[in-house]
Design a protein around this motif. Structure first.
Motif, PDB file in Angstrom:
ATOM      1  N   THR B 130       0.838  -1.199   0.000  1.00  0.00           N
ATOM      2  CA  THR B 130       0.000   0.000   0.000  1.00  0.00           C
ATOM      3  C   THR B 130       0.875   1.253   0.000  1.00  0.00           C
ATOM      4  OG1 THR B 130      -1.745  -1.201   1.142  1.00  0.00           O
ATOM      5  CG2 THR B 130      -1.872   1.192   1.208  1.00  0.00           C
ATOM      6  N   LYS B 133       2.222   1.748  -3.544  1.00  0.00           N
ATOM      7  CA  LYS B 133       1.304   2.273  -4.558  1.00  0.00           C
ATOM      8  C   LYS B 133       0.787   3.661  -4.235  1.00  0.00           C
ATOM      9  CE  LYS B 133      -3.248   0.758  -3.300  1.00  0.00           C
ATOM     10  NZ  LYS B 133      -4.488   0.214  -3.798  1.00  0.00           N
ATOM     11  N   ASP B 147      -1.786  -3.620  -6.744  1.00  0.00           N
ATOM     12  CA  ASP B 147      -3.196  -3.979  -6.530  1.00  0.00           C
ATOM     13  C   ASP B 147      -3.434  -5.467  -6.759  1.00  0.00           C
ATOM     14  OD1 ASP B 147      -4.428  -1.719  -5.660  1.00  0.00           O
ATOM     15  OD2 ASP B 147      -4.956  -0.981  -7.651  1.00  0.00           O
ATOM     16  N   LEU B 150      -2.114  -7.216  -3.792  1.00  0.00           N
ATOM     17  CA  LEU B 150      -2.970  -6.929  -2.631  1.00  0.00           C
ATOM     18  C   LEU B 150      -4.260  -7.743  -2.687  1.00  0.00           C
ATOM     19  CD1 LEU B 150      -2.446  -3.077  -2.370  1.00  0.00           C
ATOM     20  CD2 LEU B 150      -2.144  -4.694  -0.492  1.00  0.00           C
ATOM     21  N   SER B 151      -4.839  -7.863  -3.891  1.00  0.00           N
ATOM     22  CA  SER B 151      -6.077  -8.631  -4.019  1.00  0.00           C
ATOM     23  C   SER B 151      -5.850 -10.088  -3.645  1.00  0.00           C
ATOM     24  CB  SER B 151      -6.603  -8.573  -5.458  1.00  0.00           C
ATOM     25  OG  SER B 151      -6.875  -7.247  -5.809  1.00  0.00           O
TER      26      SER B 151
END
Lengths: 229, 177
Positions: B130, B133, B147, B150-151
């Motif tokens: 996080t 990004k 992302d 992270l997903s």
């Protein structure tokens, strides 16, 4: 932000029941100046109740809440109201903007309640709305805004007074994932730029990952705390 | 992940040498594991062997001499085929976390404590990604790569939460056999 400095806000052994349901059963949490702290846990674990007690919105049945040497759990309602106007900002899942007022007036309101003139308050509200990318919606009423725009307005309202603590209760809960990511990025960067600490309640790990640190609640107690202090 | 198709894809925008391909790969896929030079050269040789790429010549550009490759027509066709083909949604992802939970149960360990530690490790990585990004100026390729990771970490976390809630049933099932 280190373990040796005094916390800005500290809840100790909080107990709170809603009717017959025990929401908090000895929960403790410390928020240090300038940090972003996530409070996570399954629904019903007491995380929103913890936020409400730490923000002085609810009074706990037991335990204590200290803010800079002041006992929030026992101080007068007048003192709490004053504190909420000057030192605390709050963002809820649904922005809870006042539907009859324009976005500018919603954001200006906390300043006016604290004694700022209407003209000055509206000017500063306009600056914050611009910072959150909704300056062009300044004259719209909440009903005319998208969820993301309304939540940006709520962020502006929470930050306009220059609070030392921002309380955010599921601030992205009503948004789609991209709008949620944008609101989180803006909330955290604005708080860091102004030095405000953030107490962030969320059930979503991706939102919690914006924080420096996490406290996990289970059954009304802090189960685990992790991350850099 | 098909390194051969990714290199072929980079070649399709114009002839290039191995060093340049490695650099462009690492730039284009910022959160991916950087390619090793050895892997780049082996892959290029295989592409030439299979007639999907060919040597165009050499380029020294003042430094050491480098072999320049370009995609062939067969290579372009293969690339179009691969890029349009759906990736098989994995029926069973290799799941080390689940394996560790089962082994902990079989060996009398503490799977609940393990899941909590694993959750902390996942959260720590999610905080790092996080930060990556949301760093001002991060380009969209970086944001989208972060992302994606992270997903997947978030999906792992949800799975771990459900599994932690069902450990007593799982323990009964595993130990009954």
């Amino acid at each position: 932000m280190s373990a040796t400095t005094e916390p800005l806000l500290a809840a100790r052994d909080l107990v709170k029941a809603h009717g017959r349901t025990d929401a908090l059963r000895g929960a403790s949490a410390e928020l240090h100046a300038g940090e972003v702290l996530a409070v996570t846990g399954p629904s019903g674990s007491g995380k929103s109740t913890l936020l409400h007690c730490m923000a002085g919105i609810l009074r706990p049945d037991g335990g204590s809440v200290h803010y800079e040497g002041l006992r929030l759990d026992t101080c007068t309602e007048d003192r709490l109201s004053a504190l909420r106007r000057t030192d605390f900002g709050v963002v809820f899942q649904f922005g809870q903007l006042i539907p009859e007022l324009t976005l500018t007036d919603n954001v200006a309101l906390p300043l006016m309640l604290a004694g700022t003139s209407r003209r000055e308050a509206r000017a500063r509200a306009g600056e914050w709305l611009g910072r959150f990318g909704v300056g062009d919606r300044a004259d719209a009423r909440p009903g005319e805004l998208s969820g993301g725009q309304a939540q940006r307005g709520a962020l502006a309202r929470a930050l306009v007074t220059g609070p030392r603590v921002v309380f955010a209760d599921e601030p992205t809960g009503a948004l789609d994932s991209l709008a949620g990511e944008q609101v989180m990025t803006e909330l955290v960067s604005a708080a860091r730029a102004s030095g405000a600490a953030v107490l962030l309640v969320t059930h979503d790990a991706r939102v919690a990952a914006y924080a420096d640190r996490e406290i996990r609640l289970a059954d009304g107690r802090a189960a685990v705390t992790e991350g850099a202090v | 992940m098909s390194t051969r198709h990714i290199l072929l894809g980079l070649l399709s925008s114009g002839p290039s040498h191995g060093y340049d391909l490695k650099r462009r790969h690492d730039e284009r896929f910022p959160q991916a594991r950087p390619l090793a030079y050895g892997q780049v050269y082996t892959t290029l040789q295989r592409l030439v062997r299979d007639a999907l790429a060919e040597v165009e010549g050499t380029d020294s550009d003042g430094g050491p001499e480098r072999t320049v490759y370009r995609a062939t027509e067969d290579g372009e066709r293969e690339l179009a085929r691969w890029a349009g083909e759906t990736a098989p949604p994995a029926p069973f992802v290799a799941n080390e976390i689940f394996a560790k939970v089962v082994v902990a149960i079989l060996s009398g360990g503490d799977p609940a404590a393990y899941l909590l530690r694993q959750r902390d490790a996942h959260m720590a990585r999610m905080r790092e990604l996080t930060k990556v990004k949301t760093t001002p100026g991060a380009d969209l390729a970086t944001v989208l790569s972060a992302d994606y990771a992270l997903s997947h970490l978030d999906a792992d976390l949800r799975w771990m939460t459900t599994t932690a809630d069902r450990l007593s049933t799982l323990t009964a099932e595993v130990t009954a056999r």
